[in-house]
Structures are given as C-alpha cells and as structure tokens.
Design an enzyme around this catalytic site. Structure first.
Site, PDB file in Angstrom:
ATOM      1  N   LYS A   1      35.544  -8.704  15.539  1.00 43.28           N
ATOM      2  CA  LYS A   1      35.769  -9.450  14.304  1.00 43.28           C
ATOM      3  C   LYS A   1      34.515 -10.231  13.942  1.00 43.28           C
ATOM      4  CE  LYS A   1      37.322 -13.524  13.252  1.00 43.28           C
ATOM      5  NZ  LYS A   1      36.573 -13.784  11.992  1.00 43.28           N
TER       6      LYS A   1
ATOM      7  N   GLU B   1      30.015 -18.371  24.373  1.00 44.14           N
ATOM      8  CA  GLU B   1      28.693 -18.945  24.086  1.00 44.14           C
ATOM      9  C   GLU B   1      28.890 -19.917  22.940  1.00 44.14           C
ATOM     10  OE1 GLU B   1      25.557 -19.978  22.398  1.00 44.14           O
ATOM     11  OE2 GLU B   1      25.300 -17.910  21.720  1.00 44.14           O
TER      12      GLU B   1
ATOM     13  N   CYS C   1      22.031 -21.650  17.391  1.00 43.28           N
ATOM     14  CA  CYS C   1      22.550 -22.511  18.454  1.00 43.28           C
ATOM     15  C   CYS C   1      21.454 -22.975  19.399  1.00 43.28           C
ATOM     16  CB  CYS C   1      23.649 -21.799  19.225  1.00 43.28           C
ATOM     17  SG  CYS C   1      23.125 -20.244  19.968  1.00 43.28           S
TER      18      CYS C   1
ATOM     19  N   GLU D   1      26.418 -31.618  17.403  1.00 40.30           N
ATOM     20  CA  GLU D   1      25.700 -30.455  16.879  1.00 40.30           C
ATOM     21  C   GLU D   1      25.749 -30.478  15.345  1.00 40.30           C
ATOM     22  OE1 GLU D   1      25.313 -25.755  17.897  1.00 40.30           O
ATOM     23  OE2 GLU D   1      27.346 -26.503  17.548  1.00 40.30           O
TER      24      GLU D   1
END
Length: 415
Positions: free
Chosen positions: A106, A181, A215, A319
């Site tokens: 997906k 991850e 990231c 983040e």
C-alpha cells in the site's frame, strides 16, 4: 527483477516527472535520487539472493547431521510513505519477492501515481500475476485491513512513530513479524577540528534536501563553542543560497511541501520557537519567498535556521519533517553526547571531526541506529538500516531483509 529494473530505467524521465508533480519535490531530486535508487533496489536484491548459503553441522558420535533451510515467510504487507514514494516502496518489494514471498503493498494515498505506473511494468517484466499486489487506499481502511488480517504474517512499515505504534497494537494478536522504520530527530555534532569547507555544504544539504521531508534529515545541529559563531555565519550564508521554486525548475534546490496542512504544521513550529525567545536567522518570517506567479499559492517555504533554542523546546524534541533546523552551542564531548541522546528518537546522527579517536568514542555512545562521520546519506544496502528507541524496530539490508522475509527451519537427520 532485472527486467523490471531495466523497464523503470527506460521510463526514468516519465517516472521522475510524475514523482515531481505528485509530491512537489524538485525534478532534479527525482531524476538523481528517487528513480535511480528504485532501479538499484531491484538489481541489488536480484543479485543478493544468489549469494545466501545455509548451514550444516555433523555429530558423528550421535550419527546425525543438522542443516538449516530458508522458506518464504508468506504474504508480506508493505506500507510505504509519501516522501520518497517509489524509492521506499521498491526497497520493500524487491527483497520480499526475491526471497519468494507474495506481497500486498500500500503506497501512500498522497503519492500513488508512480506505484500505479510501476504496476503496468510488472506484467511486462514477467512478474507472475498475484505476486505483487498494489492496494490504493487510506491508512485507516486499506492499511488497517493489511495489518490486522490473520493471513498476512509479515508487516514492513515506513512512516510516523504514532502510526507505527498503532500497527504494533493491531498486529499483536496475530504475533506478526514487524519491521518498523519510524521517525527521527537527527543530530549533527560538529567539533572544533571539523573541516568546515566540507561540513557546511553537506550539513545544509542534510538539513534541507527534499524540503527536509526525509526521515534522515538533520534537524538539531550541535556546534562546539570555539567555532560556533563562524559556523553559524557561514551556515546561514550557504542556506540563503538555496533556491526555492517550481518542481519543474532544474535550478531549484527545494520544491513545495506535500500539502497545505503539512506546511501549516511546519510553520507553527517556527512561530512556537519565536514565541519561546529563540532567534530565527533566515527563512520563514525573515525573508520573502520569490516565486513565479503560477506558484504563488503553492505550499512553499524557505529553508529556516533557528538558534538559541532550549533543548526541551518542541523544536528540539519533536519531528518537524520540514525545512527547519536548530543550531545550538556545546562545550564538551561528554555534554554533547548526553544532549544528543536526550530525546525519544534514535534514527541517525552525523559527527564532524578530524580526530579519529573522538569519532569512534562518540559514535559508540550515541543512541542512534545510523552514524555518519564527515559525510551524510552514504548507504550500502549490504549493511543494516534502522533506528533505536522510538525510531523503530528491526533492520533492513541484505542480510537483515533475508532474516525478515524468510523463516528458518533446522532439520536433523540421523544416519
């Protein structure tokens, strides 16, 4: 797999154009990073699978021989993010099918065009029907169905920490194998003996590449006091050279952010820092964007450098996933290790020093799955990739993917 790599390479420009328009990144980044790496992923794992060996031992006194064998894990549910759409999707598909699994993949609903384009090449490449299945949909519907289905024993996910936590909860009743991850808040540690001529342009790139929507991007920069002011001056000057513009402009260093909502979120962090008394040295709120008329209403933002930020600030702890980085000063090695680790994430870090002893000492003590020294984003797919703490579980790489996508059996035969 090699045939599929060839077909994608032949269509490189079409894929790069689609990814650039779909995601807002620059056409240059799509041409030189995303699509070439997608091609490489298939070629690497097509070769890697040829070189794995099993183990065999013999117990003469018992008249037995033991050997191990690897079998495919089954159906792999692969969920990939929007920031590097085809690159990260193929990084999951390639090892999964190389080791004999079928997949239900997906892609992000925000960037599905390149995955759809790849679907047309799967049959052309000779991938048997039903081996690679692409499902287009949202996380709460399509993603939830994949994660909670009892017949999908493997889940590989790249995305936010919050979604990763939900995946762990949904998959727990089925004891699924997980590779997650997740997010990062990555430090760069710059010592007084660093080569600033190399360090500064690389750190600018590590902070703002792909609009900061990677990231692995640097978002906390710790600079030793002796070079702090020189670094800050040169870093801001170099940052101001970066051009923000249309994704189709080959001279642009940064394109648009992914969405209106994400742009608003990133800007809120800058406003919060300003309200807390931090100094914004360039970028958002300091300079005006210079954009072509047709891009005036786009989701663009200047690369932004903030200093005098407290370690406990949300700008240093959360983040942001945008073109914002914080630069702070430190004095000692012991101090900077403690401050760099004082965060829930542990994905990547960079160290800049010409003292090899210092590099080894600091790298060993950083709570980070990846540590680059005097460089950034140099990757070898043979080596493990992944984070510590809230940055995820599991590793990706040739050996690690082999472990994840296969089940091992030990067989004993008595003579």
């Amino acid at each position: 797999m090699n045939k599929l790599a060839d077909l994608i390479e032949q269509e490189l420009e079409a894929f790069a154009q689609a990814e650039s328009k779909d995601q807002g990144k620059t056409i240059t980044f799509a041409r030189t990073v995303d699509i070439p790496r997608a091609v490489y992923n298939f070629r690497f794992f097509a070769s890697s699978i040829l070189h794995h060996t099993s183990e065999c031992t013999q117990m003469d006194q018992m008249g037995c021989m033991h050997y191990t064998m690897r079998v495919p894990g089954g159906i792999a549910g692969l969920i990939s993010p929007w920031n590097l759409p085809l690159y990260l999707l193929t990084w999951k598909i390639a090892p999964a099918i190389a080791y004999g699994n079928t997949v239900i993949a997906k892609p992000s609903e925000m960037t599905s065009v390149t995955a759809w384009m790849m679907c047309k090449l799967l049959d052309k490449a000779g991938i048997p029907p039903g081996v690679v299945n692409i499902v287009f949909g949202t996380g709460p519907k399509a993603g939830e169905a994949i994660v909670s289905h009892p017949d999908v024993p493997l889940i590989s996910f790249t995305g936010s920490t919050l979604t990763g936590q939900l995946i762990m909860e949904r998959s727990a009743p089925h004891c699924k194998k997980l590779s997650l991850e997740l997010g990062g808040k990555n430090p760069a540690i710059i010592f007084e003996d660093a080569d600033l001529d190399q360090c500064i342009p690389t750190t600018v790139r590590s902070s703002f590449a792909n609009q900061g929507e990677i990231c692995l991007c640097t978002s906390r920069i710790f600079v030793q006091r002796g070079i702090y002011h020189e670094f800050l001056k040169r870093f801001v000057e170099e940052t101001k050279k970066w051009k923000v513009g249309s994704s189709s402009d080959p001279t642009a260093n940064m394109g648009a952010l992914i969405s209106k909502e994400h742009l608003k979120k990133v800007k809120k962090y800058v406003k919060k820092a300003d309200a807390e008394g931090a100094r914004i040295l360039c970028g958002e709120g300091i300079e005006a964007l210079q954009l072509p008329a047709r891009n005036q209403n786009g989701y663009f933002m200047l690369p932004t450098v903030i200093t005098e930020v407290k370690d406990e600030s949300c700008c240093m702890q959360e983040e942001i996933f945008g073109p914002v980085t914080c630069v702070v000063v430190f004095d000692t090695e012991e101090e900077v290790i403690k401050r760099a680790n004082d965060i829930k994430y542990g994905l990547a870090a960079t160290i800049w020093s010409s003292n090899i002893g210092c590099v080894h000492r600091v790298a060993k003590r950083l709570q980070s799955g990846l540590v680059w020294t005097n460089c950034w984003l140099i990757r070898d797919l043979n080596l493990p990739f992944g984070g510590m703490k809230f940055s995820g579980i599991g590793r990706e790489g040739a050996k690690d993917s082999y472990e994840f996508f296969t089940e091992v059996k030990t067989i004993t035969i008595k003579h």
